[in-house]
Scaffold this active site. Structure first.
Site, mmCIF file in Angstrom:
data_model
loop_
_atom_site.group_PDB
_atom_site.id
_atom_site.type_symbol
_atom_site.label_atom_id
_atom_site.label_comp_id
_atom_site.label_asym_id
_atom_site.label_seq_id
_atom_site.Cartn_x
_atom_site.Cartn_y
_atom_site.Cartn_z
ATOM 1 C CD GLU A 40 30.226 -3.432 -31.227
ATOM 2 O OE1 GLU A 40 30.151 -3.778 -30.045
ATOM 3 O OE2 GLU A 40 31.271 -3.490 -31.899
ATOM 4 N NE ARG A 48 24.473 -10.363 -20.552
ATOM 5 C CZ ARG A 48 24.939 -9.512 -21.479
ATOM 6 N NH1 ARG A 48 25.377 -8.322 -21.132
ATOM 7 N NH2 ARG A 48 24.990 -9.866 -22.724
ATOM 8 C CE LYS A 59 26.011 -7.921 -30.150
ATOM 9 N NZ LYS A 59 25.780 -6.609 -30.775
HETATM 10 P P1 ATP Z 1 28.323 -8.529 -26.760
HETATM 11 O O1 ATP Z 1 27.570 -9.854 -26.704
HETATM 12 O O2 ATP Z 1 29.271 -8.461 -27.903
HETATM 13 O O3 ATP Z 1 28.862 -8.083 -25.429
HETATM 14 P P2 ATP Z 1 26.044 -6.870 -26.473
HETATM 15 O O4 ATP Z 1 25.150 -8.036 -26.258
HETATM 16 O O5 ATP Z 1 26.374 -5.948 -25.372
HETATM 17 O O6 ATP Z 1 27.354 -7.391 -27.150
HETATM 18 P P3 ATP Z 1 25.086 -4.589 -27.933
HETATM 19 O O7 ATP Z 1 24.746 -4.512 -29.358
HETATM 20 O O8 ATP Z 1 26.131 -3.693 -27.399
HETATM 21 O O9 ATP Z 1 25.470 -6.096 -27.706
HETATM 22 O O10 ATP Z 1 23.770 -4.466 -27.063
HETATM 23 C C1 ATP Z 1 22.831 -3.447 -27.232
HETATM 24 C C2 ATP Z 1 22.057 -3.268 -25.961
HETATM 25 O O11 ATP Z 1 21.418 -4.477 -25.599
HETATM 26 C C3 ATP Z 1 22.972 -2.888 -24.824
HETATM 27 O O12 ATP Z 1 22.389 -1.809 -24.130
HETATM 28 C C4 ATP Z 1 23.042 -4.109 -23.978
HETATM 29 O O13 ATP Z 1 23.185 -3.790 -22.633
HETATM 30 C C5 ATP Z 1 21.692 -4.780 -24.252
HETATM 31 N N1 ATP Z 1 21.797 -6.213 -24.083
HETATM 32 C C6 ATP Z 1 22.684 -7.037 -24.657
HETATM 33 N N2 ATP Z 1 22.535 -8.298 -24.218
HETATM 34 C C7 ATP Z 1 21.515 -8.276 -23.333
HETATM 35 C C8 ATP Z 1 20.871 -9.269 -22.519
HETATM 36 N N3 ATP Z 1 21.249 -10.544 -22.532
HETATM 37 N N4 ATP Z 1 19.847 -8.873 -21.727
HETATM 38 C C9 ATP Z 1 19.456 -7.582 -21.719
HETATM 39 N N5 ATP Z 1 20.012 -6.613 -22.439
HETATM 40 C C10 ATP Z 1 21.036 -6.948 -23.251
HETATM 41 MG MG MG Z 2 27.706 -4.107 -25.935
#
Ligand code: ATP
Ligand code: MG
Length: 556
Positions: free
Chosen positions: A38, A264, A274
């Protein structure tokens, strides 16, 4: 190497096992994954894990990975983030080729499918307020209540939904919901919201839309449109999977993707939300998204972390189904592994102490220094030596404890690539601070060995006083003082000493002349990379990582 052979040689995990089985059984002819950020912030090292997994699986199994912006919330999304995300994925070493997509590419189709759900009696327009809906949703132990608007006719729903699209109603006045089951044990199935009204300009679709789809409604259908075979996401979406499947079953989508969840990345002393990273930037706690203390890819890059190190780290941590906390020391380990091989060696003195070599005569000389101890091909360079040099303050002690083998009154040490010196006199100012050492050198030890075979226990680094160049060096410590910072009150856990600036380090001239951002090893100190704040004649270096594990002692 065939794909099958290649698969054997790669690290395996449950996702790769599933993909391998699906290819072997013929369920899929080739694998298609996607990375769906996103664009509401910069990518961080958690995203790197997901990128390495999605692009890595596609590469290893001869498939492809799409980059898809999940751009469904124009109030938080910006072009700056879109550009940064593309640059960061490329920097990490992955390429989506022609396959760059946006959820917004599908807004028209998603809208059409929503009308189909209405026609099939599977979606309705709800006029309840957000608060009313929240209360009626129930809890984990209590079923929800049907909305009073749930039984609107198809005609009324279609009319209202079209007028929502036409921009007739203000934000929040109505939503479109799926009609599933308010009594479901899974709250995600209690008539989830498909569309909300949002009068906002979108970076790509401009003012064409005043309603925007929810993540849940947009995501799986986007996967289906793109022919994604394995939609890999993080564990918090596990409870959304029944909804993901409900949409795929109830819509005439062109393919049937499946969602798989993995743990994650959580990293000690680090926050990967974020929302918090945004607050750190907006609150001025760091200098920007690319502050070298940030766990963003932009910050890590500026700090000097090579992309190979992040890929190596991703491989080491693997992919699991249960959440855990990874020691940030493991990240440092990967960085050292890569930099030890790639970084050239140089000499720099962070906290200079002047040494006058009283029996050294003449204008000075040049000595050969090795650029990389394990790579003869990296060659040598000439370093200037003379009567006055700087050594590290830490390498001298006036009253040394027993095991201190470096310089002290009467002790002899080796100057790297140069001579043995012996400390003869300590010079102090009126306040008693040491300002200078007076030493003698043994001309017979040129190059670092004594013809009479006598040994010294320490070799220290140095730079020429006359020829070295002043530099600013920035040392970074963890941004947070706790291994698991409190995300809700992150400001309480910030490390007040996360940045240490050394304004007057001395570096060898070869370093000052080199504009390359490639990290180098400052001998005995760590790996350092030139910062973009460098100006002609005023280099700035970031410490990428020290030579030893710095977290072990913090944790201990
Ligand atoms: P927010 O922190 O706002 O919840 P997000 O970290 O989910 O956002 P996105 O841009 O939606 O941010 O993430 C893109 C992809 O990265 C998604 O498929 C998410 O599952 C993955 N992702 C995000 N954070 C992690 C993490 N800490 N470890 C592994 N994958 C991640
Ligand atoms: Mg997300």
């Amino acid at each position: 190497m065939s794909v099958a052979e290649k698969i054997e040689t790669e690290a395996r995990d449950f996702i790769r096992d599933i993909v391998a089985d699906d290819l072997a059984s013929g369920r899929h002819k080739s694998v298609v994954t996607r990375f769906p950020p996103e664009p509401n912030g910069y990518l961080h090292i958690g995203h790197a894990k997901s990128i390495c997994l999605n692009f890595g699986v596609a590469q290893e199994f001869g498939g492809r990975c799409n980059l898809r912006f999940d751009d469904t919330n124009p109030t938080k999304e910006e072009q700056e983030y879109i550009d940064a995300i593309e640059a960061d994925v490329r920097w990490l070493g992955f390429d989506w080729g022609q396959h760059l997509y946006h959820a917004s590419d599908y807004f028209e189709r998603l809208y059409g499918w929503a009308e189909e759900l209405i026609r099939a009696g599977k979606a309705y327009v709800d006029d309840q307020t957000q608060d009313q809906m929240r209360i009626a949703r129930g809890t984990l132990t209590e079923a929800g209540q049907n909305s009073p608007y749930r039984d609107r006719t198809v005609e009324e729903n279609l009319d209202l939904f079209r007028r929502m699209r036409a921009g007739e109603f203000p934000n929040g006045a109505r939503v479109l919901r799926a009609k599933i089951d308010m009594g479901s044990g899974n709250i995600n199935l209690r008539d989830p919201v498909l569309y909300r009204i949002l009068h906002a300009t979108h970076p790509r679709t401009g003012d064409a839309w005043t309603i925007y789809p929810s993540y849940d409604y947009a995501h799986g259908q986007s996967d289906a449109i793109e022919g994604i075979t394995h939609s890999i996401c993080t564990l918090e979406f596990e409870d959304h999977r029944p909804l993901y499947d409900w949409f795929i079953e109830n819509l005439p989508v062109p393919s049937r993707p499946r969602q798989y969840e993995f743990a994650r990345l959580n990293l000690s002393y680090t926050v990967l939300s974020k929302r918090v990273l945004n607050a750190l930037v907006k609150g001025g706690h760091v200098s920007g998204w690319d502050d070298p203390r940030m766990p963003t890819l932009a910050g890590l890059r500026r700090r000097g972390v090579p992309p190979e190190a992040l890929r190596d780290f991703a491989k080491r941590i693997g992919v699991a189904k249960a959440n855990s906390l990874v020691d940030v020391g493991l990240l440092e380990f990967s960085i050292r592994e890569v930099l030890n091989k790639s970084a050239q060696r140089r000499m720099a003195v962070l906290r200079p102490l002047k040494v006058v070599i009283t029996n050294y005569e003449g204008p000075g000389e040049e000595l050969d220094a090795v650029n990389h101890p394990d790579e003869p091909g990296a060659g040598t360079r000439r370093v200037k030596f003379g009567r006055e040099i700087f050594i590290e303050r830490d390498d001298f002690m006036e009253n040394p404890p027993k095991k201190f083998f470096r310089l002290s009154p009467g002790a002899e040490v080796r100057l790297r690539y140069a001579y043995f010196i012996t400390c003869r006199e300590v010079v102090k100012d009126a306040a008693g601070n040491i300002t200078e050492l007076r030493c003698s050198y043994d001309p017979a030890t040129r190059g670092g060995n004594a013809p009479d075979g006598r040994k010294v226990k320490a070799t220290i680094h140095w730079v020429s006083a006359a020829d070295s160049v002043g530099a600013e060096v920035r040392l970074y410590n963890p941004l947070f003082v706790k291994p698991e910072p409190d995300v809700a009150n992150f400001a309480n856990d910030l490390n007040p000493n996360s940045l240490e600036v050394i304004a007057d380090a001395r570096i060898e001239p070869a370093l000052a002349a080199d504009n390359s951002p490639a990290p180098v090893q400052f001998e005995r100190l760590g790996y350092f990379a030139r910062d973009k704040d460098s100006a002609p004649g005023k280099p700035v270096f970031n410490r990428t990582v020290g030579l030893r594990d710095s977290y072990a002692k913090i944790a201990g």
